[in-house]
Design a protein around this motif. Structure first.
Motif, PDB file in Angstrom:
ATOM      1  N   VAL A 129      -3.480   4.290 -25.339  1.00 55.61           N
ATOM      2  CA  VAL A 129      -3.218   3.421 -24.191  1.00 55.61           C
ATOM      3  C   VAL A 129      -1.724   3.483 -23.883  1.00 55.61           C
ATOM      4  CG1 VAL A 129      -5.140   1.880 -24.727  1.00 55.61           C
ATOM      5  CG2 VAL A 129      -2.873   1.392 -25.667  1.00 55.61           C
ATOM      6  N   PRO A 130      -1.318   3.162 -22.641  1.00 54.04           N
ATOM      7  CA  PRO A 130       0.119   3.150 -22.321  1.00 54.04           C
ATOM      8  C   PRO A 130       0.887   2.207 -23.239  1.00 54.04           C
ATOM      9  CG  PRO A 130      -1.196   3.084 -20.317  1.00 54.04           C
ATOM     10  CD  PRO A 130      -2.161   2.913 -21.458  1.00 54.04           C
ATOM     11  N   ARG A 131       2.051   2.669 -23.727  1.00 52.20           N
ATOM     12  CA  ARG A 131       2.815   1.862 -24.688  1.00 52.20           C
ATOM     13  C   ARG A 131       4.284   1.713 -24.325  1.00 52.20           C
ATOM     14  NH1 ARG A 131       2.343   2.797 -30.729  1.00 52.20           N
ATOM     15  NH2 ARG A 131       3.064   0.640 -30.641  1.00 52.20           N
ATOM     16  N   VAL A 132       4.704   2.221 -23.195  1.00 57.04           N
ATOM     17  CA  VAL A 132       6.079   2.013 -22.742  1.00 57.04           C
ATOM     18  C   VAL A 132       6.118   0.706 -21.952  1.00 57.04           C
ATOM     19  CG1 VAL A 132       7.906   2.924 -21.243  1.00 57.04           C
ATOM     20  CG2 VAL A 132       6.569   4.490 -22.673  1.00 57.04           C
ATOM     21  N   PRO A 133       7.090  -0.171 -22.248  1.00 61.58           N
ATOM     22  CA  PRO A 133       8.285   0.011 -23.079  1.00 61.58           C
ATOM     23  C   PRO A 133       8.130  -0.437 -24.536  1.00 61.58           C
ATOM     24  CG  PRO A 133       8.505  -2.009 -21.851  1.00 61.58           C
ATOM     25  CD  PRO A 133       7.179  -1.414 -21.438  1.00 61.58           C
ATOM     26  N   ALA A 149       0.938  12.911 -21.740  1.00 62.96           N
ATOM     27  CA  ALA A 149       1.544  12.700 -23.056  1.00 62.96           C
ATOM     28  C   ALA A 149       1.647  11.202 -23.300  1.00 62.96           C
ATOM     29  CB  ALA A 149       2.922  13.343 -23.121  1.00 62.96           C
ATOM     30  N   MET A 150       1.063  10.740 -24.395  1.00 68.46           N
ATOM     31  CA  MET A 150       1.009   9.315 -24.683  1.00 68.46           C
ATOM     32  C   MET A 150       1.449   9.062 -26.119  1.00 68.46           C
ATOM     33  SD  MET A 150      -2.586   8.223 -22.856  1.00 68.46           S
ATOM     34  CE  MET A 150      -2.029   6.538 -22.551  1.00 68.46           C
ATOM     35  N   PHE A 151       1.756   7.822 -26.410  1.00 71.89           N
ATOM     36  CA  PHE A 151       2.109   7.441 -27.769  1.00 71.89           C
ATOM     37  C   PHE A 151       0.886   6.840 -28.454  1.00 71.89           C
ATOM     38  CE2 PHE A 151       6.202   7.225 -25.526  1.00 71.89           C
ATOM     39  CZ  PHE A 151       6.986   8.009 -26.365  1.00 71.89           C
ATOM     40  N   ALA A 152       0.610   7.321 -29.644  1.00 77.68           N
ATOM     41  CA  ALA A 152      -0.509   6.788 -30.416  1.00 77.68           C
ATOM     42  C   ALA A 152      -0.247   5.330 -30.798  1.00 77.68           C
ATOM     43  CB  ALA A 152      -0.715   7.624 -31.676  1.00 77.68           C
TER      44      ALA A 152
END
Length: 748
Positions: free
Chosen positions: A581-585, A339-342
């Motif tokens: 792509v990874p977006r945390v934080p 689960a990723m953030f667009a």
């Protein structure tokens, strides 16, 4: 882009590149126009997003545009009869209707209802916030509270960003668990992906697809495994999975561990929710629940995706939260295949934080409804409250309603009762293309553009897109009425009317500039200075701003190679910047940049779920369903999409039907605590025993509507059975799934 193609100008015969505006697949289209009419629609194989995918809905845009029932000029009602008028007359009539009501009762006597098409409209998606936010109306209504509000709530509480939805990276996953979603029909929901069933077929070739749903949907039929679950128990199942992950030492927090807050509280909260405790209520064996936990934890790239069935039920907020938790504790969060953030190519107004709700605070109930005392959650109250606010006399009674591209008579709980209440309003104004079951009660109808008379460039949908993608499609046709204002101008005039200026006298440009200046302010820009760069206003100026100041934008020259609307128009097949792509934080709106995995507001709802486990099973419960050739109530007036057998049927398991003496094709009476309907039965084993299913959006054939094709196959309105006070309590979202019903042979 193929060099051999010659693209026609707006309104000319020839080839036009456009996009389907009917669902989240956003398919690119080649539209051939001949003699001023659509001669054919084919998929655009060169489209950078959809690469040649299309479904029957996209092929229907020509029929929608040319529908003889579509309203093309303003209409006002005089002595119960409709008359076409010019725009000046229509706006003056709006003023004559609303101004006295506001003068006598205040703006609190006026409300608006905005429908789902807003998310797909070039103008409405960008300007509805003006009407809702600047008009002064204290309460407005939307389908959000019978749709995705639990997702908004859980995202707000966990990430401090109420429209930041973790999206399943279906292109790269090897194990997809689908809960309460049917992508074969929806083409994706809070999941924008081209050819979603083709992608799911690819997952099956390299891995596994599991569908958890009370109905063996088209998606479940094409999965590796179908787990029929008791409606409304998804949260209990998820708690059992999370318990097993902790109990068996399978926790893998991965790279987001340093950004998590509340893992200890989560572990303590799930300690009592063993698979053995929840199996009877869910209908899924304890060992299968444990095995599911092991599969998720043991598959390097896996993801759980839940949608409408997990939202519009009585524990929708818990289910929405726990889906994200499962992905977090199994190491499948913010990583490819999980689960990723667009990363949207353009930001939206909805991405802005609501004042007073910064840092993911559960500061809800800032106001309550007059009659029921329902609390506000994220700026909305349950849509079912609108009926009682119209029908209950007293100070604050709702006297006037503005609807924008919505049909609440067919779409909301108790719609049949709303149908009877709307004629008692002192005024009703509709911005709509059809004389439907709701707008037939209006005093004025202000028509917007058809999908082919306006540009297309998605913004809201990009927040759940599996690729960072941008595309601009100009209109195919000019408006048939050259004097017609655009939809955004209509909304601005109605906003000005609500604030005291006659609709016909509103300075549209001034309000538009003020709106633009505010949007610039949210990005740290001086709106007055930025406006000097444009010789026009409207949604194209707004689109250019949101493209330039988003992740890939040029920020007005700071990044010379960045994206602008001019650059996007030079790429009519769109620009695809690649997968998530990874977006945390970075994505987090919480003050400490932490993900709150155990929000107390949701933990406080666990006792209510615990009580549900002890509740005796209902005789039968009703769940909703949809079909690929439909979209709520929108497309039932398109002949090509209405062909084939009757889709408005009650699905019923053969065992349940036999016990009631009902055969396939028989009419049955279905009754709930809210009402009853008579509907033909479709006997099947593709549904869990004890569950029946009805489609959403039917109930046509009403006097005073102008829907020739829809009225010839009216169906029945399942929302007659929906209980207005059957809600997911934390979010106020209506529970349209899991409604207790009885079924008997009609006439018995």
């Amino acid at each position: 882009m193929g060099t051999e193609r010659v693209i026609a100008e707006v309104g000319e015969d020839g080839l036009h590149l456009h996009a389907c505006s009917l669902c989240e697949a956003m398919c690119g289209l080649e539209i051939r126009v001949s003699g001023g009419k659509v001669a054919g629609i084919r998929p655009n194989k060169a489209d950078a997003w959809s690469a040649g995918h299309i479904c029957p809905k996209g092929a229907s845009l020509g029929a929608l545009h040319e529908d003889p029932d579509r309203i093309r000029r303003p209409m006002i009602k005089v002595d119960g009869q409709w008359h076409e008028v010019d725009w000046d007359t229509a706006f003056r009539r709006c003023t004559e209707l609303l101004a006295p009501i506001i003068a006598e009762h205040g703006i609190g006597a006026v409300a608006a209802y905005t429908g789902n098409p807003l998310a797909h409209s070039f103008s409405l998606s960008r300007y509805a916030a003006i009407l809702l936010g600047l008009s002064g109306m204290p309460i407005t209504y939307s389908p959000g509270t019978i749709d995705q509000w639990p997702k908004n709530l859980s995202s707000h509480l966990m990430y401090g960003s109420w429209w930041a939805f973790p999206t399943p990276d279906v292109q790269r996953t090897d194990l997809l668990v689908v809960m309460g979603a049917n992508p074969a029909a929806s083409q994706g929901s809070l999941l924008a992906a081209p050819d979603i069933m083709g992608i799911i077929g690819g997952i099956r070739k390299r891995g596994k697809v599991i569908v958890i749903d009370p109905v063996r949907t088209q998606t479940a039929a094409k999965a590796d495994e179908w787990l029929p679950i008791t409606p409304g128990t998804d949260a209990a199942l998820l708690l059992g999975v999370i318990h097993a992950v902790f109990d068996e030492g399978l926790v893998n927090l991965g790279q987001v561990e340093q950004h998590l807050d509340g893992v200890g509280e989560l572990c303590r909260a799930v300690a009592d929710w063993s698979p053995e405790r929840v199996c009877a209520a869910t209908g899924i064996d304890a060992e299968r629940i444990r095995a599911l936990a092991r599969e998720l934890a043991g598959t390097p790239r896996a993801v759980v995706y839940g949608r409408i069935g997990t939202c519009n039920q009585e524990f929708g907020s818990l289910a929405s939260w726990l889906i994200d938790v499962v992905n977090i504790v199994t190491g499948h969060f913010d990583v490819p295949g999980g689960a990723m953030f667009a990363t949207p190519t353009a930001w939206t107004v909805t991405s802005q934080t609501i004042p007073g709700l910064e840092d993911g605070a559960p500061n809800f109930g800032r106001y309550q409804t007059r009659v029921r005392g329902a609390k506000e959650v994220l700026g909305q109250v349950p849509i079912s409250c609108m009926l009682e606010e119209i029908t209950t006399p007293g100070a604050g009674q709702l006297k006037a309603l503005i609807t924008v591209a919505g049909n609440p008579v067919l779409s909301t709980p108790g719609g049949d009762k709303l149908d009877k209440a709307l004629p008692h309003l002192d005024a009703m104004i509709a911005v709509d293309l059809w004389l439907n079951e709701t707008t037939r009660h209006a005093d004025v109808i202000l028509p917007g553009a058809s999908p082919l008379e306006q540009a297309h460039s998605a913004d809201l949908l990009l927040g759940a897109a599996i690729n960072s993608f941008a595309r601009y499609s100009p209109p195919v046709f000019h408006r048939e009425d050259p004097a017609a204002p655009e939809e955004w101008e209509i909304l601005i005039r109605l906003t000005g009317l609500c604030t005291g200026t006659p609709a016909e006298d509103v300075d549209v440009a001034a309000l538009d500039d003020g709106w633009f200046d505010y949007l610039c302010f949210t990005q740290g820009l001086d709106g007055a200075e930025i406006r000097k760069k444009y010789d026009h206003g409207g949604p194209e100026r707004m689109l250019d701003l949101t493209l330039r100041t988003a992740a890939f934008g040029d920020r007005y020259g700071e990044k010379p190679d960045g994206l602008t609307l001019e650059k996007l128009k030079a790429h009519p097949d769109g620009i695809n910047y690649g997968p998530m792509v990874p977006r945390v934080p970075e994505i987090l709106g919480t003050a400490d940049k932490k993900i709150r995995v155990a929000p107390q507001y949701l933990l406080d709802d666990l006792p209510r779920l615990a009580a549900r486990l002890e509740r005796p099973a209902d005789e039968l419960v009703l769940v909703s369903r949809r079909h690929m050739r439909s979209n709520n109530s929108w497309l039932h007036n398109v002949g090509a999409l209405m062909k084939g057998r009757d889709r408005c049927t009650l699905l019923m398991h053969s065992r349940d039907a036999a016990a009631r003496g009902i055969a396939d094709g028989d009419d049955a009476e279905v009754a709930s605590g809210a009402g009853k309907i008579v509907v033909p039965v479709e006997v099947t084993d593709a549904i869990k025993p004890g569950v029946v299913s009805m489609p959403h959006g039917w109930g046509h054939g009403q006097a005073g509507t102008r829907l020739g094709i829809a009225n010839s196959s009216p169906g029945v309105n399942t929302n007659i059975l929906s209980l207005p006070d059957f809600l997911d309590e934390p979010s106020g979202n209506g529970a349209l799934n899991g409604i207790p019903v009885t079924v008997s042979a009609a006439g018995s």
